[in-house]
Design an enzyme around this catalytic site. Sequence first.
Site, PDB file in Angstrom:
ATOM      1  CG  HIS A 261      -0.548   0.362   2.421  1.00  0.00           C
ATOM      2  ND1 HIS A 261      -0.288  -0.923   3.430  1.00  0.00           N
ATOM      3  CD2 HIS A 261      -0.332   1.368   2.994  1.00  0.00           C
ATOM      4  CE1 HIS A 261       0.006  -0.420   4.531  1.00  0.00           C
ATOM      5  NE2 HIS A 261       0.051   1.137   4.514  1.00  0.00           N
TER       6      HIS A 261
ATOM      7  CG  ASP B 152       0.441  -4.187   2.747  1.00  0.00           C
ATOM      8  OD1 ASP B 152       0.985  -3.464   1.832  1.00  0.00           O
ATOM      9  OD2 ASP B 152      -0.391  -3.602   3.662  1.00  0.00           O
TER      10      ASP B 152
ATOM     11  CB  SER C 168       2.717   1.657   6.251  1.00  0.00           C
ATOM     12  OG  SER C 168       1.470   1.170   6.890  1.00  0.00           O
TER      13      SER C 168
HETATM   14  N1  ARG Z   1      -4.569   0.156   7.703  1.00  0.00           N
HETATM   15  C1  ARG Z   1      -3.161   0.245   7.240  1.00  0.00           C
HETATM   16  C2  ARG Z   1      -2.774   1.620   7.053  1.00  0.00           C
HETATM   17  O1  ARG Z   1      -3.288   2.366   8.041  1.00  0.00           O
HETATM   18  C3  ARG Z   1      -3.504  -0.292   5.803  1.00  0.00           C
HETATM   19  C4  ARG Z   1      -4.241   0.442   4.524  1.00  0.00           C
HETATM   20  C5  ARG Z   1      -4.169  -0.164   3.188  1.00  0.00           C
HETATM   21  N2  ARG Z   1      -5.273  -0.878   3.271  1.00  0.00           N
HETATM   22  C6  ARG Z   1      -6.433  -0.721   2.757  1.00  0.00           C
HETATM   23  N3  ARG Z   1      -7.280  -1.588   2.703  1.00  0.00           N
HETATM   24  N4  ARG Z   1      -7.052   0.477   2.605  1.00  0.00           N
HETATM   25  O2  ARG Z   1      -2.216   2.299   6.016  1.00  0.00           O
HETATM   26  N1  GLU Z   2      -1.058   1.171   7.656  1.00  0.00           N
HETATM   27  C1  GLU Z   2      -0.415   2.109   8.741  1.00  0.00           C
HETATM   28  C2  GLU Z   2       0.459   2.751   7.890  1.00  0.00           C
HETATM   29  O1  GLU Z   2       0.358   3.051   6.697  1.00  0.00           O
HETATM   30  C3  GLU Z   2       0.074   1.460   9.668  1.00  0.00           C
HETATM   31  C4  GLU Z   2      -0.579   0.708  10.525  1.00  0.00           C
HETATM   32  C5  GLU Z   2      -0.781   1.761  11.651  1.00  0.00           C
HETATM   33  O2  GLU Z   2      -1.417   2.737  11.558  1.00  0.00           O
HETATM   34  O3  GLU Z   2      -0.247   1.314  12.570  1.00  0.00           O
HETATM   35  O4  GLU Z   2       1.328   3.864   8.167  1.00  0.00           O
END
Ligand code: ARG
Ligand code: GLU
Length: 724
Positions: A93, A229, A659
């Site tokens: 991502h 990911d 991330s």
């Molecule tokens: N929750 C993760 C973050 O905050 C991954 C986000 C990407 N994935 C998604 N399904 N939107 O970045």
């Molecule tokens: N998915 C999150 C990011 O893009 C990391 C997950 C979190 O917030 O801990 O940084």
Amino acid sequence: MTLQRTLTSKFIKKTALILSLFSSTVALAKEGMWLPPTLKNHERDMKAAGLQIAIDEIYNNNGTGLNNAIVLFGKGCTGEVISPKGLVLTNHHCGYGSAQALSSPEKDYFANGYWAKNLQEELPCKGLTVTFIRKIENVTDRILNGIDDTLSDAVRDTIIKQRIAQAEKEIATATGMDALIKAYFKGNQYWVAISETYRDIRFVGFPPNGIGAFGGDEENWMWPRHTGDFSIFRVYAGADNKPADYNAANKPYEAPKYFNINISGYKEGDFTMVYGFPGTTNQYISSYALKHVYEIADPISIKARTRRLDVWTKYMSGDRDIFIKYTSKRAGVANGWKKWQGEVTGLKLNNATGKKEAYEKQFQTWANNDKSLPYASTLLPKMKVAAEAADNVVYDDMYIREAVLGIELIGQGAVIEKMLGCMRAGINGSALTDTLKKMAAAQSGFYKNYDAATDKDVYKTLMTLYFNKCAKSMPTYYEQTYKQHNQDISAWGNDVYLKSMLTSQEKLSQWAEKATAADSILIQNDPAYMLYDAIMKLRKEKILPSLNSYNNTMRYLERLYMKAQMTYDKKRDFYPDANLTLRLTYGQVKGLDPDGPATYSYMTTLSDVVAHDNPNSDIFRVPSKLKELHSKKDYGRWGVKGVMPVAFVASNHTSGGNSGSPVLNAKGELIGTNFDRAYEGTMSDYYFDPNRCRNISVDIRYTLFVIEKFGGAGWLIDEMNIKK
Ligand code: ARG
Ligand code: GLU
């Protein structure tokens, strides 16, 4: 589940917990995102928890620490160098935007993935940068010298700003690198990061969405998880190995430091570290400020976004074109929407406010008797008064941002505002037409991903919400127009979308083609612009003055409160809130607590992925090649006794920005890549609970398996240093 089974499994969980308490002498998971140069203070604790290398190897001042193998990837992710030739590993991502820029219907990297077969096939990513942090130093004395704590922020800010600019300039000149000074502990400390930013970064390996985004929004912020990911890039440098603009002649960056990879795995309780760039946390605010988060801001955002997402989903599932237009927007909106639900749930489950209140009571007793900081006793009462007085503006502002401005067409009013700016500046004739045509054309990016019919439905539901929730504080223009439409929001919406020239690129461009200075009257009357203008004026006149003054008051009080807490709470291990600077956090591999809302083991496997396969679902469709590898158990050297690990959870204190961060074992070797947190643990931005807070990572063995067996890019693995 029958009652009997529930009881039995509860009993087993409890027994397991007790056993694990006896069998392990490992220090408990610990909150904290530590500044690398301060890790020495934690050496004993980290060693007791399992660390096997010297703190000096993690970070030192001589340029040989592991920090030299970590990058701030793009604007808000982390990446790690995994080969002497500058290969960088980050999340899928985090590479998504680059993949999108390089993709086309003929080269659809989301559907098919991308695997360079050699250096020539590595694709330049325009605009992408990575930043190495070479050195971090405390410059507090220099920045705060002679400044009294209670000096007003207006004066203080001016002095500090000048000092920072001066110091950054001198340090940059002396080191030949970039220098960035940021505030820590809410302005009680200042540290400089001395860095190098590379700007020729190339796209090397990217699994298809069926691996890299598997589970989509449904499994986002959840454990158990089944996502690979990750994505791979390479840093390129000039002939001197220094940062250079893109040039075909640039060569792979020769990395002085890169991570060794360990594929012998881990077990529950093993020591882990996450080293990266967490973005924003707020651990030290008062219970009053915390209430704004989970009683006002979060619930309003969730409510408004639920409505918006419901409409988007309905239209997206009925029309592939709309799906493509909205999928990326949807991911962004849904990411916050789901995180805040987890946050509210976690804060409530934990009684975070109650705990803060209890702490504040003790603090106040201390402050009432303390002579060292005469202002300490006044802080909490002042914050209470300020926060309570701001409830209404915080509420109104959230509804404006999430409900009114959640309607894309109203947000587009900003385009007319800019056009009017040109007209008012006296530009006219063909110069004006040219400018306006350019401005209209510049909106193509927006309109490419816009569907007016979908947005009209969003208008109806969000405007209804706004009228229900802010009846007393809305612009008079809204009330009047509503009445003119017989209080029928739907009819009003039809009218706006019929008459506004902002609903399509064609309408906007056609108007711009023939526009003259006299048209300013016409566009001022555009119904979408009028909605925009009225809400912006209201915000500027009625909301921002109080909101800004509240924020300034709190910034001042919170800085003093931070210092007072550090004075009062001598035994507590304070760490600065995240601010997108390099931090190390440590914890252990750990499933979710048996007494928490759910119990899961600490690792998922490829069999779990295949068990979730759904050929009819966009997000749960497992690529056939992956299923084939699974059925043959063709895991190469990456599987363990016929099992292919995929993801694991640990108790490291991470946040957004982490991330892509390297997840390290006790020897500082790479065992995974961080990518998410577990639902109820997302509250860790405000309150960390070791029983609930978990970071989620891709197992490095899955990454290597996908690269080699799925992507056929084993040549990349030959560059790496892999250990058992
Ligand atoms: N929750 C993760 C973050 O905050 C991954 C986000 C990407 N994935 C998604 N399904 N939107 O970045
Ligand atoms: N998915 C999150 C990011 O893009 C990391 C997950 C979190 O917030 O801990 O940084």
